[in-house]
Design a protein around this motif. Structure first.
Motif, mmCIF file in Angstrom:
data_model
loop_
_atom_site.group_PDB
_atom_site.id
_atom_site.type_symbol
_atom_site.label_atom_id
_atom_site.label_comp_id
_atom_site.label_asym_id
_atom_site.label_seq_id
_atom_site.Cartn_x
_atom_site.Cartn_y
_atom_site.Cartn_z
ATOM 1 N N HIS A 274 33.490 14.050 148.592
ATOM 2 C CA HIS A 274 34.789 13.858 149.247
ATOM 3 C C HIS A 274 35.698 12.908 148.469
ATOM 4 O O HIS A 274 36.721 12.469 148.998
ATOM 5 N N ALA A 275 35.304 12.586 147.235
ATOM 6 C CA ALA A 275 36.119 11.671 146.427
ATOM 7 C C ALA A 275 37.498 12.278 146.192
ATOM 8 O O ALA A 275 37.639 13.498 146.030
ATOM 9 N N ILE B 54 33.874 21.649 143.522
ATOM 10 C CA ILE B 54 33.237 20.873 142.460
ATOM 11 C C ILE B 54 33.018 21.785 141.259
ATOM 12 O O ILE B 54 32.528 22.910 141.399
ATOM 13 N N ILE B 55 33.380 21.300 140.069
ATOM 14 C CA ILE B 55 33.002 21.992 138.836
ATOM 15 C C ILE B 55 31.667 21.409 138.401
ATOM 16 O O ILE B 55 31.574 20.234 138.042
ATOM 17 N N HIS C 146 38.820 14.686 141.189
ATOM 18 C CA HIS C 146 37.771 15.572 140.673
ATOM 19 C C HIS C 146 36.961 14.933 139.553
ATOM 20 O O HIS C 146 35.828 15.358 139.292
ATOM 21 N N LEU C 147 37.511 13.925 138.891
ATOM 22 C CA LEU C 147 36.804 13.285 137.789
ATOM 23 C C LEU C 147 35.482 12.679 138.256
ATOM 24 O O LEU C 147 34.498 12.669 137.514
ATOM 25 N N THR C 148 35.444 12.211 139.502
ATOM 26 C CA THR C 148 34.226 11.585 140.023
ATOM 27 C C THR C 148 33.079 12.581 140.064
ATOM 28 O O THR C 148 31.962 12.291 139.618
ATOM 29 N N THR C 149 33.354 13.776 140.591
ATOM 30 C CA THR C 149 32.291 14.786 140.668
ATOM 31 C C THR C 149 31.949 15.342 139.289
ATOM 32 O O THR C 149 30.799 15.700 139.025
ATOM 33 N N LEU C 150 32.942 15.408 138.414
ATOM 34 C CA LEU C 150 32.670 15.848 137.045
ATOM 35 C C LEU C 150 31.681 14.900 136.365
ATOM 36 O O LEU C 150 30.712 15.332 135.722
ATOM 37 N N LEU C 151 31.920 13.597 136.530
ATOM 38 C CA LEU C 151 31.035 12.616 135.917
ATOM 39 C C LEU C 151 29.634 12.666 136.526
ATOM 40 O O LEU C 151 28.631 12.522 135.818
ATOM 41 N N ALA C 152 29.567 12.873 137.832
ATOM 42 C CA ALA C 152 28.262 12.919 138.508
ATOM 43 C C ALA C 152 27.428 14.098 138.008
ATOM 44 O O ALA C 152 26.247 13.944 137.672
#
Length: 719
Positions: free
Chosen positions: A522-523, A467-468, A526-532
């Motif tokens: 686990h998405a 995750i970034i 990577h865009l999902t975790t970036l947005l979160a």
């Protein structure tokens, strides 16, 4: 008889009613009945209640409020026809933001129906407000602004209170020539904003015209907190240092000049030195000279006005100083006095105009030629420079020690206004300075350790969770504030408090993980975790801006200066580097020698296999995220000991962490430390050969090259 009596009574009643009506009309229309014809004029302005010019703007607002109260207590402004004008003010927080200034001045005119305007503090904000004032046809007295260029645009309704920027530091060269005709080498380092650039450019031309050699002339971005690259570019035999910008950056510049042991004989800086708080820098303030629009020791008086053939308007110097001090609990600086003086200028113009009509008040301002406690006020009325101040002169103060060793401000120039002789040389001249290369290298390395610690948090999260973390910068900033509050409110040593800051960072990460990260870790994209994590970042910044404001803070803590041969090592930076090494070593031992650390490494290597071996990967991932935020908060706590900060300060360290992660290899904590050292060395050495503004250019060129040529990083394994 009854009819006659009734007739007589009727005549008496009519006569009495007519007399009463006439009296009422006479009271409404005549000079003695002005109260019946009184009206309220609205004066609108914005104030920087938050942001980088908060200190100066707050004092200016104090002066304006005091003026309004004085006018209303005296019964208002009496016009020629006997009517009276009382005052009401409307103001909003402009947050030191130009765009917001224009929105708010439009609102003041259209919604609040402001009759007259006073400018915000600072030339940049005033320039933005002047456009609106001219567009809507409102007179604006510019308090706290002195940029010449605002009055070179053909505006006809803006009138300057201060001496123009082009004359701010010219007197410093005159003072230097008076003190030491042999001094020739001058370094000028200034903020790259409208006001400071105007001042520095005019000072450079004036100095060169007097035969001085300007050995360094460079600007720094607003909000700069690290002045070491600029200081290291100064020749060791420089005679004088001039420049600065506004209170926050100039104070930091002066503090770092002291920490670096710079031994210039003459130091003259903008805005901050006249402020009472500047003396809190202690030894770093000693000998520093500052141009001031006004000081409480000036000798303007009705007698001086009479001798000069000028009218006097407003309170005496002593009366203003006494009442301001009683009301606000501090001796007024020129910012507070300037706010009050701007009001006096507007007040006398309304009185002489005998009207609230814009055209008539403008005509009265054009003809202003008077003396107040603030000094002489007179305006250029030419079309090219309309409204520029041509009557007021600067004074120059210097911080010295009194007989008891207490830091005090004294007027040292011009000679006929001085209250003390200038301390010269301000500091003992060094025989020879150390190598610029060596000094810059050591500075860069010390800073690099802290950069590396911050980047370790980001790269640890990437290496284990993939995750970034875009909330990394906000957590660095929260670490800064945590250290600040522990120090200022609990008196906790910032290095002892670092344990609590790190613990708080760990707990914060453990809270963020289940709320924002666990569901998307686990998405497939990577865009999902970036947005979160970006959402978390925006929540922290929004809450921080609302609760903590964007006014710069700093931890006023010093460990003195150590020396490594000829190189000065500021104690706080040296301690931060040592603490960063200690934390990085502890993390390495934890990951390599403890059972839990080995579990983290196992999950990072192969999550599925680790789960088959009985390792609870969800808990390990949560702990890993917490360790990453712990390192970010700890880095913030260390940075706060030597740089000023706001809730927005973490963003630059987040960006640096990206660069460091690529240099050292994402997922490699020790590589991040090495990458931090490399970035620190670059930031230290590049200014020796190139202007400081080239530093980010070189850094990002290297960033792109590493991505292209070695994507795994300089210290990572080859793909």
């Amino acid at each position: 008889m009854r009819k006659l009596a009734l007739f007589i009574l009727t005549l008496v009643a009519i006569a009495w009613g007519a007399t009463s009506t006439a009296s009422a009309q006479s009271g409404a229309l005549g000079p003695q009945g002005a109260a019946a014809r009184s009206r309220t004029a609205i004066v609108g302005f914005t104030a920087s209640l938050t942001g980088n010019v908060n200190v100066e703007s707050t004092r200016q607002t104090n002066g304006i409020k005091m003026w309004v109260d004085d006018v209303n207590k005296a019964g208002g402004i009496r016009l020629a026809d006997g009517s009276v004008v009382t005052l009401d003010i409307r103001f909003y927080d402009d947050e030191s933001n130009k765009d917001r200034v224009q929105q708010l001045y439009t609102r003041l005119i259209n919604e609040d129906r402001a009759d007259f305007l006073i400018s915000p503090y600072s030339s940049g904000l005033t320039d933005a407000a002047a456009v609106i004032a001219e567009q809507y046809g409102r007179v604006m007295v510019t308090a706290g602004a002195s940029s010449d260029s605002t009055h070179d645009k053909g505006y006809s309704l803006a009138f300057m209170t201060y001496t123009p920027a082009s004359r701010y530091l010219t007197g410093a060269f005159d003072l230097l020539a008076h003190l030491d005709p042999s001094a020739k080498k001058v370094a000028i380092v200034h903020e790259r904003d409208k006001f400071s650039t105007d001042v520095a450019t005019a000072a450079k031309g004036h100095g060169e015209g007097k035969g001085y050699e300007i050995v360094l002339f460079e600007g720094y971005a607003s909000g700069t907190t690290d002045f070491a690259p600029f200081i290291n570019r100064m020749p060791g035999d420089v005679d004088a240092i001039m420049g600065g910008g506004h209170f926050a950056d100039t104070s930091t510049f002066a503090r770092q000049l002291g920490e670096k042991g710079i031994q210039a004989k003459f130091i003259a800086l903008l805005v901050a030195p006249p402020e009472p708080r500047f003396g809190e820098l202690g030894a770093a303030a000693l000998g520093v000279i500052g141009p001031s629009q006004w000081e409480s020791a000036v000798k303007y008086s009705p007698e001086a006005a009479s001798a000069a053939g000028l009218p006097w308007h407003g309170p005496s110097v002593s009366d203003f100083v006494a009442r301001y001090t009683e009301r606000f609990g501090e001796t007024p600086s020129y910012h507070g006095a300037g706010g009050y003086a701007a009001g006096l200028i507007l007040e006398q113009a309304i009185a002489r105009a005998g009207s609230l009509d814009t055209a008539k008040v403008k005509e009265a301002l054009d003809g202003t030629d008077m003396l107040t406690f603030f000094g002489h006020t007179r305006y250029d009325t030419s079309a090219k420079r309309h409204g520029r101040q041509i009557g007021h002169d600067m004074v120059y103060i210097q911080w010295q020690k009194d007989e008891q060793g207490k830091m005090v401000k004294r007027v040292v120039w011009p000679a006929d206004a001085s209250t003390a002789k200038a301390l010269y040389p301000a500091r003992e001249q060094a025989a020879a300075g150390p190598s610029q290369l060596l000094t810059s290298l050591v500075d860069g390395l010390m800073l690099g350790f802290v950069y590396g610690l911050a980047a370790m948090g980001m790269t640890l999260i990437w290496g284990i969770l993939r995750i970034i973390n875009l909330s990394h910068g906000a957590i660095v900033a929260l670490g800064m504030f945590a250290s600040y509050f522990l120090f200022t409110h609990l008196g906790l040593n910032p290095y002892v408090g670092l344990v609590a800051v790190a613990g708080g960072g760990l707990l914060l990460g453990l809270l963020i993980y289940p709320v924002a990260v666990h569901r998307v870790v686990h998405a497939p994209h990577h865009l999902t975790t970036l947005l979160a994590t970006f959402a978390v970042n925006m929540i922290f910044i929004g809450l921080g801006t609302a609760l903590l404001t964007t006014t710069p803070r700093n931890i006023d803590y010093s460990l003195g200066t150590a020396r490594l041969g000829p190189v000065a090592l500021p104690g706080t930076r040296l301690m931060a580097a040592l603490m960063a090494i200690l934390v990085a070593s502890a993390l390495t031992l934890f990951l390599r020698r403890t059972r839990l650390g080995k579990a983290i490494r196992a999950v990072a290597s192969n999550r599925a296999s680790a789960e088959l071996m009985g390792i609870p990967s969800s808990r390990v991932l949560a702990l890993s995220f917490g360790l990453g935020t712990m390192l970010a908060a700890a880095a913030g706590g260390l940075i706060a000991t030597f740089f000023p900060f706001t809730i927005l300060s973490g963003e630059s360290y987040q960006l640096k962490s990206f660069v460091i992660g690529v240099l050292g290899g994402l997922g490699n904590p020790l590589g991040a430390l090495a990458g931090g050292l490399l970035l620190g060395m670059l930031e230290g050495l590049i200014p020796v050969f190139l202007p400081v503004s080239w530093v980010p250019v070189v850094e990002f060129v290297l960033f792109v090259l590493v991505l292209l040529l070695r994507p795994s990083g300089l210290f990572g394994a080859r793909a």
